[in-house]
Write an enzyme that holds these catalytic residues in place. Structure first.
Site, PDB file in Angstrom:
ATOM      1  N   SER A  56       0.745  17.333  -8.783  1.00 46.44           N
ATOM      2  CA  SER A  56       1.262  16.313  -7.866  1.00 46.44           C
ATOM      3  C   SER A  56       1.415  16.870  -6.441  1.00 46.44           C
ATOM      4  O   SER A  56       2.486  16.794  -5.832  1.00 46.44           O
ATOM      5  CB  SER A  56       2.611  15.785  -8.381  1.00 46.44           C
ATOM      6  OG  SER A  56       2.774  14.433  -8.055  1.00 46.44           O
ATOM      7  N   SER A  68       4.580   9.383  -6.656  1.00 48.57           N
ATOM      8  CA  SER A  68       3.326  10.067  -6.977  1.00 48.57           C
ATOM      9  C   SER A  68       2.464   9.343  -8.001  1.00 48.57           C
ATOM     10  O   SER A  68       1.318   9.766  -8.234  1.00 48.57           O
ATOM     11  CB  SER A  68       3.604  11.496  -7.446  1.00 48.57           C
ATOM     12  OG  SER A  68       3.896  12.319  -6.333  1.00 48.57           O
ATOM     13  N   LYS A 121      -0.870   8.401  -6.646  1.00 54.25           N
ATOM     14  CA  LYS A 121      -2.016   9.306  -6.620  1.00 54.25           C
ATOM     15  C   LYS A 121      -3.188   8.745  -7.414  1.00 54.25           C
ATOM     16  O   LYS A 121      -4.352   9.133  -7.186  1.00 54.25           O
ATOM     17  CB  LYS A 121      -1.622  10.685  -7.150  1.00 54.25           C
ATOM     18  CG  LYS A 121      -0.758  11.492  -6.175  1.00 54.25           C
ATOM     19  CD  LYS A 121      -0.426  12.860  -6.725  1.00 54.25           C
ATOM     20  CE  LYS A 121       0.258  13.737  -5.669  1.00 54.25           C
ATOM     21  NZ  LYS A 121       1.554  13.237  -5.233  1.00 54.25           N
ATOM     22  N   ARG A 171      11.957  11.561 -18.209  1.00 52.92           N
ATOM     23  CA  ARG A 171      10.921  10.533 -18.089  1.00 52.92           C
ATOM     24  C   ARG A 171       9.990  10.575 -19.300  1.00 52.92           C
ATOM     25  O   ARG A 171       9.716   9.538 -19.924  1.00 52.92           O
ATOM     26  CB  ARG A 171      10.119  10.734 -16.800  1.00 52.92           C
ATOM     27  CG  ARG A 171      10.915  10.619 -15.520  1.00 52.92           C
ATOM     28  CD  ARG A 171      10.113  11.074 -14.310  1.00 52.92           C
ATOM     29  NE  ARG A 171       9.723  12.491 -14.405  1.00 52.92           N
ATOM     30  CZ  ARG A 171       9.038  13.136 -13.481  1.00 52.92           C
ATOM     31  NH1 ARG A 171       8.633  12.510 -12.384  1.00 52.92           N
ATOM     32  NH2 ARG A 171       8.733  14.413 -13.632  1.00 52.92           N
TER      33      ARG A 171
END
Length: 284
Positions: A137, A89, A92, A269
């Protein structure tokens, strides 16, 4: 009002005779292995796969930071920072730029109607704008963008962006999830630096809107514009967080990826990246 002092690197293109943006060079990157301790610190929080329960493995991951003022990069693993992975993603960001530049997306306020199909993620089951589709997302929205962009235009524009290995082969509406395209942490930073400085081969308006959609966190000390990613169809699955930190007098770009054996590990993350940003006194 925030003012930014940016040290941009420009070179003259022999083909176009106009300034173009220079990517980071290998010499500008330094390895800082002490960051590995932060990955190790969170090792116990990683939910292992069945295989890892039998054969425990050290969590693999990398964080790359780029100090724009000093034109200097730091990473805990130069090898992994140069290794390409599915962008998932994080794609994007370029997908939005292309859709805006081609007029498929008019602006950040345009509404994209929910198709009525109920999906596991609640925030996907509603109408979206570019801002919400980026924030949550929303894969189906971006798959429709890709279908409208088409293979030829997608391939041409990704090449013009110098994005990763530029290989858009695979299914048009999922190649960033399961196709041949790969991008490294350092390549992510090179791309993000061009976006920040409006040096992408797209209109300044498109770049401005995408940067608005990337807004993640604002406080009195800094602004973060970023995008997460989760390449669940890769083996092992890979988690991403890429973006930059805007300060009063500098900008730090970051790109992290790590093996994510289970969905429960996804918050790591941001957690690990922020721990390293704090260690380097980028954020308090």
């Amino acid at each position: 009002m925030r003012w930014f002092v940016i040290s941009a690197v420009l070179v003259i293109s022999p083909f176009f005779g106009s300034p173009t943006f220079a990517s980071t060079t290998a010499k500008a990157w330094q390895e800082t292995r002490s960051w590995d301790a932060i990955f190790t610190q969170y090792q116990t929080q990683v939910q292992p796969t069945k295989l890892q329960q039998i054969q425990p493995q050290k969590t693999q991951g990398v964080v790359a930071l780029w100090n724009e003022n000093k034109q200097q990069g730091f990473t805990n693993s130069i090898k992994r920072a140069n290794q390409g992975f599915l962008p998932a993603s994080t794609f994007k960001i370029p997908n939005s730029l292309i859709a805006l530049d081609l007029g498929i997306v008019k602006d950040e306020h345009q509404v994209f109607k929910w198709d009525g199909q109920t999906r596991d993620i609640d925030n996907w089951n509603r109408d979206q704008t570019l801002i919400t589709a980026m924030k949550y997302s929303v894969v189906p929205v971006y798959q429709e963008f890709a279908r409208q962009i088409g293979e030829a235009r997608m391939s041409k524009m990704i090449a013009s962006f110098d994005y990763g290995n530029e290989d858009t082969s695979g299914n048009l509406d999922s190649f960033w999830l399961d196709g041949a395209i790969r991008i490294s942490a350092i390549e992510q930073i090179n791309f993000l630096r061009k976006l920040y400085h409006n040096k992408i081969h797209a209109s300044e308006r498109s770049q401005r809107i995408v940067k608005q959609a990337m807004l993640t966190e604002v406080n009195g000390d800094y602004i973060i514009r970023a995008k997460t990613g989760y390449a669940v169809r890769a083996e092992p699955s890979i988690g991403w967080w890429v973006g930059w930190v805007e300060l009063d007098d500098n900008v730090w770009f970051f790109a992290m990826n790590m093996d994510i054996p289970a969905v429960d590990n996804l918050p790591l993350r941001q957690i690990i990246t922020k721990e390293i940003l704090k260690l380097e006194h980028v954020i308090p």
